[in-house]
Write a protein that holds these residues in place. Structure first.
Motif, PDB file in Angstrom:
ATOM      1  N   THR A  38      -7.420   1.730  -0.424  1.00  0.00           N
ATOM      2  CA  THR A  38      -6.640   2.915  -0.051  1.00  0.00           C
ATOM      3  C   THR A  38      -6.311   3.759  -1.292  1.00  0.00           C
ATOM      4  OG1 THR A  38      -4.755   1.398   0.102  1.00  0.00           O
ATOM      5  CG2 THR A  38      -5.663   2.207   2.162  1.00  0.00           C
ATOM      6  N   CYS A  39      -6.127   3.107  -2.426  1.00  0.00           N
ATOM      7  CA  CYS A  39      -5.888   3.876  -3.663  1.00  0.00           C
ATOM      8  C   CYS A  39      -7.159   4.619  -4.090  1.00  0.00           C
ATOM      9  CB  CYS A  39      -5.380   2.969  -4.775  1.00  0.00           C
ATOM     10  SG  CYS A  39      -3.673   2.428  -4.504  1.00  0.00           S
ATOM     11  N   ALA A  63      -3.256   0.694  -8.305  1.00  0.00           N
ATOM     12  CA  ALA A  63      -2.943  -0.287  -7.266  1.00  0.00           C
ATOM     13  C   ALA A  63      -2.238  -1.514  -7.841  1.00  0.00           C
ATOM     14  CB  ALA A  63      -4.225  -0.712  -6.540  1.00  0.00           C
ATOM     15  N   GLN A  79       0.786  -1.241   0.000  1.00  0.00           N
ATOM     16  CA  GLN A  79       0.000   0.000   0.000  1.00  0.00           C
ATOM     17  C   GLN A  79       0.819   1.293   0.000  1.00  0.00           C
ATOM     18  OE1 GLN A  79      -4.350  -0.768   1.644  1.00  0.00           O
ATOM     19  NE2 GLN A  79      -2.870  -1.855   2.889  1.00  0.00           N
ATOM     20  N   LYS A 124      -5.527  -3.058  -1.113  1.00  0.00           N
ATOM     21  CA  LYS A 124      -4.806  -1.916  -1.693  1.00  0.00           C
ATOM     22  C   LYS A 124      -5.689  -1.110  -2.635  1.00  0.00           C
ATOM     23  CE  LYS A 124      -2.632  -4.650  -5.385  1.00  0.00           C
ATOM     24  NZ  LYS A 124      -1.416  -4.818  -6.187  1.00  0.00           N
TER      25      LYS A 124
END
Ligand code: F6R
Length: 364
Positions: free
Chosen positions: A160-161, A147, A16, A157
């Motif tokens: 969060t992207c 990601a 991440q 991931k």
């Protein structure tokens, strides 16, 4: 390839900092600390209302973003899960922007909602991780997450992207609407650019989280609490845990506890409280005290200050770095992902291929 990792999910959690930095890099300019979105043929400052539609974890990214669009861009935001949105005859204003969030870009419910909005004349924005996907092709405004391929069925991931892109979009809309000064924009960009280092600092607590997973693994039910922009993180934490460890988990807005769910609390129901120190902290702590007074066992996820102020008497604490509130949802995603991951490992479930789940849900 998994490299030195045991599971794809674990690898993707640890990727991440890198992939969020990559994603931010394509929306933020480091030379003058401004937000730069792809050019497209539509005056974004004319948008009066934003409609966000997604499923699962992508929907929770949208829920976090709603706080940002309201706070920064002062835009009214309507948000729904795609399977509900499509069939409730939503009212869509002329000239509106409809935003779809999807890792795969193929989720059938989200795609059906997208096509409905297109027919209704909305401009279609798509936050998507697979650039060759159907949703990417049908977008007017394509906002890719970078990601890289996400193999683990449980999304990590990509989430969060998505948050990184949505934060940049909210700041951009605020600028275009004349609500964010150049100085404020610079400040927001600086905070966003701090995110990768803070994600790394959060990942440093992997061992602590692994060593407390056995406290959660025997539970039949787990509650997650959060307030404000941490509320969607509570929902995400609960979803991750149920998906991969098969433990029943629910996320609640902290303040809703006393309106019902508190009846469930006893010493067998761990309660995970997501509460960075800050303006909402005291309120959440008082909800946490209500839980503790009923014998509930609390896992507090906070920063050093929060743990110092409220950590005593908790079953466990997970310390996060002290971060700016704007990036807190990205940083606090890490401990909820790791907690679910390590609990699943203790239980010996199939982390990357949980039963009954498919990576891409292409039926309605
Ligand atoms: C949760 C998860 C699912 C997906 C959902 C939407 O870990 O993976 O809830 O988030 O099926 O998928 P996408 O984002 O591909 O539209």
């Amino acid at each position: 390839e998994k490299g030195n990792y045991r599971h794809f999910m674990q690898k993707e959690i640890f990727e991440q900092p890198t992939v969020v930095a990559q994603t931010l890099g394509s929306y933020l300019r480091r030379d003058d600390y401004s937000v730069a979105l792809p050019q497209f043929d539509f005056d974004i400052s004319s948008v009066r209302r934003l409609t966000i539609v997604a499923c699962g974890t992508s929907y929770y990214a949208g829920l976090v973003a709603k706080y940002w669009f309201e706070q920064f861009a002062r835009l009214p935001v309507d948000i729904d899960v795609a399977s509900e949105f499509r069939y409730r005859e939503p009212v869509l204003e002329d000239g509106g922007l409809a935003l779809f969030i999807s890792q795969s870009g193929e989720t059938a419910d989200t795609l059906a909602a997208l096509r409905h909005c297109k027919e209704e004349g909305q401009t279609i924005g798509v936050v998507v991780n697979v650039p060759t996907s159907t949703m990417a092709r049908e977008a007017d405004l394509l906002l890719p997450t970078h990601a890289g391929p996400e193999i683990g069925v449980a999304s990590t991931k990509a989430f969060t992207c998505q948050l990184a892109v949505l934060a940049a979009l909210a700041a951009h809309m605020a600028v275009k609407r004349g609500l964010m000064s150049r100085a404020k924009e610079t400040e927001v960009v600086q905070h966003l650019l701090e995110a990768p280092a803070c994600l790394n600092a959060a990942l440093d607590h992997d061992d602590d989280i692994a060593s407390m997973a056995h406290l959660i693994a025997p539970a039949r039910d787990v509650l997650y609490l959060g307030r404000g922009q941490d509320y969607p993180l509570a929902l995400e934490g609960a979803l991750k845990l149920k998906e991969i460890s098969y433990i029943h988990a629910e996320g609640y807005a902290s303040g809703e506890m006393k309106h019902g769910p508190i009846a469930l609390i006893d010493e067998d129901v761990p309660v995970v409280v997501i509460a960075p120190s800050g303006p909402l902290f005291e309120k959440t702590v008082s909800n946490m005290e209500e839980v503790r007074a009923r014998g509930g066992k609390v896992v507090l996820i906070s920063d050093a200050q929060g743990i110092k102020d409220a950590g005593e008497g908790c079953m466990a604490t997970i310390e996060m770095p002290k971060v700016h509130p704007l990036i807190a949802p990205l940083v606090y995603a890490i401990p909820v992902q790791l907690l679910a991951y390590h609990v699943a490992v203790v239980k010996g479930t199939d982390v990357d291929q949980p039963r009954n789940l498919a990576k891409s849900v292409t039926v309605e």
